[in-house]
Design a protein around this motif. Sequence first.
Motif, PDB file in Angstrom:
ATOM      1  N   LEU A  11     -46.111 -13.540 -21.567  1.00  0.00           N
ATOM      2  CA  LEU A  11     -45.925 -14.433 -22.711  1.00  0.00           C
ATOM      3  C   LEU A  11     -47.022 -14.241 -23.761  1.00  0.00           C
ATOM      4  CD1 LEU A  11     -44.223 -16.649 -23.975  1.00  0.00           C
ATOM      5  CD2 LEU A  11     -45.509 -18.312 -22.629  1.00  0.00           C
ATOM      6  N   VAL A  12     -48.252 -14.087 -23.314  1.00  0.00           N
ATOM      7  CA  VAL A  12     -49.369 -13.867 -24.241  1.00  0.00           C
ATOM      8  C   VAL A  12     -49.169 -12.563 -25.013  1.00  0.00           C
ATOM      9  CG1 VAL A  12     -51.832 -13.252 -24.300  1.00  0.00           C
ATOM     10  CG2 VAL A  12     -51.083 -15.306 -23.088  1.00  0.00           C
ATOM     11  N   ILE A  13     -48.752 -11.527 -24.329  1.00  0.00           N
ATOM     12  CA  ILE A  13     -48.501 -10.243 -24.992  1.00  0.00           C
ATOM     13  C   ILE A  13     -47.370 -10.382 -26.012  1.00  0.00           C
ATOM     14  CG2 ILE A  13     -47.638  -7.896 -24.621  1.00  0.00           C
ATOM     15  CD1 ILE A  13     -49.285  -7.916 -21.978  1.00  0.00           C
ATOM     16  N   GLU A  14     -46.323 -11.106 -25.629  1.00  0.00           N
ATOM     17  CA  GLU A  14     -45.201 -11.317 -26.554  1.00  0.00           C
ATOM     18  C   GLU A  14     -45.642 -12.112 -27.786  1.00  0.00           C
ATOM     19  OE1 GLU A  14     -40.975 -13.720 -26.704  1.00  0.00           O
ATOM     20  OE2 GLU A  14     -41.656 -12.950 -24.773  1.00  0.00           O
ATOM     21  N   ILE A  15     -46.403 -13.173 -27.566  1.00  0.00           N
ATOM     22  CA  ILE A  15     -46.882 -13.990 -28.686  1.00  0.00           C
ATOM     23  C   ILE A  15     -47.753 -13.155 -29.610  1.00  0.00           C
ATOM     24  CG2 ILE A  15     -48.413 -15.910 -29.313  1.00  0.00           C
ATOM     25  CD1 ILE A  15     -47.363 -17.349 -26.754  1.00  0.00           C
ATOM     26  N   ARG A  16     -48.657 -12.369 -29.041  1.00  0.00           N
ATOM     27  CA  ARG A  16     -49.528 -11.499 -29.850  1.00  0.00           C
ATOM     28  C   ARG A  16     -48.698 -10.533 -30.691  1.00  0.00           C
ATOM     29  NH1 ARG A  16     -54.485 -12.138 -31.783  1.00  0.00           N
ATOM     30  NH2 ARG A  16     -55.503 -13.451 -30.295  1.00  0.00           N
TER      31      ARG A  16
END
Length: 157
Positions: free
Chosen positions: A107-112
């Motif tokens: 999720l963090v990678i997607e948000i970034r």
Amino acid sequence: MIPVVEPPQLEKDLRLFFGPNAMKFMSLWRARRLRGKNIGFSFTSFLFPQAWLLYRKMYLTAAALTVAPIAIALFFQSTALSNVTGVTVSILGGLGPRYYVDTAEALVIEIRSQSQTDEEARSTIAEAGGVSRPGAALGFLIFLSTVALAIVTKHIH
């Protein structure tokens, strides 16, 4: 293509996402990512899976672990299968931290990758992560209702 987030930035983002007890989850993430170890069983999430999952804002997972046993019990109408399903839900709940860490990283990678600025990314990560005390309370109510339903059902039969 999966966007690349450099490890120092990813670690900062994950700490922000995890919120309370971030160090516990960071150690699980490092063990899994850097050493390839599959660790992360929690007795709290084993005993109270819905409360733990809702506290950690894993709403869809909590819903699935709540609805699946009910659907199985209604569809198959088997006490034995219902008991096995309940134990399975607890075991899956116990593995919640492992799943949480993996989900958080994705999720963090997607948000970034979807954010225009660092400020926007950090704000979205903070909002998506952290904890929900009302979620934990709701999860505990689900647990109490399940126990009450089991007791009432036992007395009816």
